[in-house]
Design a protein around this motif. Sequence first.
Motif, short mmCIF file in Angstrom:
data_model
loop_
_atom_site.label_atom_id
_atom_site.label_comp_id
_atom_site.label_asym_id
_atom_site.label_seq_id
_atom_site.Cartn_x
_atom_site.Cartn_y
_atom_site.Cartn_z
N GLY A 1 104.50 46.42 14.24
CA GLY A 1 104.69 47.88 14.24
C GLY A 1 103.56 48.43 15.05
N HIS A 2 102.37 48.11 15.34
CA HIS A 2 101.27 48.54 15.81
C HIS A 2 101.57 48.39 17.38
CE1 HIS A 2 97.04 49.50 17.00
NE2 HIS A 2 97.22 48.45 17.91
N VAL A 3 102.12 47.27 17.67
CA VAL A 3 102.56 46.97 19.30
C VAL A 3 103.28 48.03 19.83
CG1 VAL A 3 103.71 45.46 20.64
CG2 VAL A 3 101.73 44.66 19.45
N LEU A 4 104.52 48.28 18.88
CA LEU A 4 105.49 49.10 19.12
C LEU A 4 105.22 50.69 19.15
CD1 LEU A 4 108.53 48.89 19.73
CD2 LEU A 4 109.11 49.31 17.32
N LYS A 5 104.09 50.86 18.40
CA LYS A 5 103.64 52.31 18.38
C LYS A 5 103.08 52.56 19.86
CE LYS A 5 101.39 55.39 15.13
NZ LYS A 5 100.21 55.01 14.08
N GLY A 6 102.42 51.55 20.14
CA GLY A 6 101.63 51.70 21.54
C GLY A 6 102.33 51.35 22.75
N LEU A 7 103.57 51.11 22.44
CA LEU A 7 104.48 50.61 23.69
C LEU A 7 104.25 51.51 25.07
CD1 LEU A 7 106.68 48.99 25.32
CD2 LEU A 7 108.28 50.26 23.84
#
Lengths: 200, 200
Positions: free
Chosen positions: B45-51
């Motif tokens: 989720g974190h990675v996706l949020k910062g994509l």
Amino acid sequence: MSAIPKNIEKTIEEFSKLPGIGQKSAERLTFYLLRKKTEDVERFGHVLKGLKEGLVYCQNCQNLSTKETCEICEDLNRDSSVICVVEEMLDLLALEKANEYKGHYHVLHGVISPIEGVGPDELKIAELVERVKKGGITEIILALNPSIEGEATSAYILRYIKPLENIKITRIARGIPIGGDLEYADRQTLKRAFEGRVEY
Amino acid sequence: MSAIPKNIEKTIEEFSKLPGIGQKSAERLTFYLLRKKTEDVERFGHVLKGLKEGLVYCQNCQNLSTKETCEICEDLNRDSSVICVVEEMLDLLALEKANEYKGHYHVLHGVISPIEGVGPDELKIAELVERVKKGGITEIILALNPSIEGEATSAYILRYIKPLENIKITRIARGIPIGGDLEYADRQTLKRAFEGRVEY
């Protein structure tokens, strides 16, 4: 690869860990998201990050819920004397969508599978037996998948609940699926369909 | 549906928005993640949020980058006098993986498609023409997909860069893919393969 920003690389990596999503699909999904609005991507990330937040097993049926007792178990319009045992919450959802069953559930969260190292203790079987022993149950419907593991798990559960008196134990019917084609049905399904034939 | 916690419902919804992922697949992916460790799901989720965080278009080639000038354009070992024009960053990545081309790129971020309402102004064509006019370019390789839109976009670009002198303009070869089978190749591909035949 140096040509690709870290954020993108990491997102591809995370997507490619998902079942059924290979490297190419992961790349395509990531670049699809890159073309979306930032707020949409951030919302997806946010939702995903909070996916497991506050989720607990319903103390009654072991369904995932945000409350100690899930909404199905709390629903007074449902028959709490009938328990339908399913492998996964996905099965519960499928049954709910069919809108046929109006009793309670019990989610095992898996099946006994020696190959994958899953024994009865990893599943919510003890909780089921406990629940049945408390009384008030008239029927238990085993709705596990008709796989080797599903059958074995059903057999295991039967050993514990069969001795309990005054409880009807059933399993859902096997046969040709609606819209299915006899021609394409496998031998086991056909065999079961004959065994389970019903008189007009 | 009331049987399913909001977090789960929302995650299924977000997954089902992705191309090629239907309702069932979205459910399966979500429940797969529910069985994973909380930290793993949170990281995703974190990675996706910062994509999209900090991503900009490289001022030179329009590739997505975390810096004003991307790593490919900054790489002094690459030939900056050759520009390979591609539709998407995914095409650039595919070419980079092939490890054959050592020049610079120009990413158009799409193709001209009247049906989808994409005109030349939505693409990075003006930036390409600008870049070529600045000088120092000896060859432009058009590596767009051999689709109707790709061909139309190539033709459009040609109109602008053909009049510029002393620049070689090429396109990548079309023909039977390596490992491909003549028998299964479509007529257009076979036609192109014949047209582009090479003397031994």
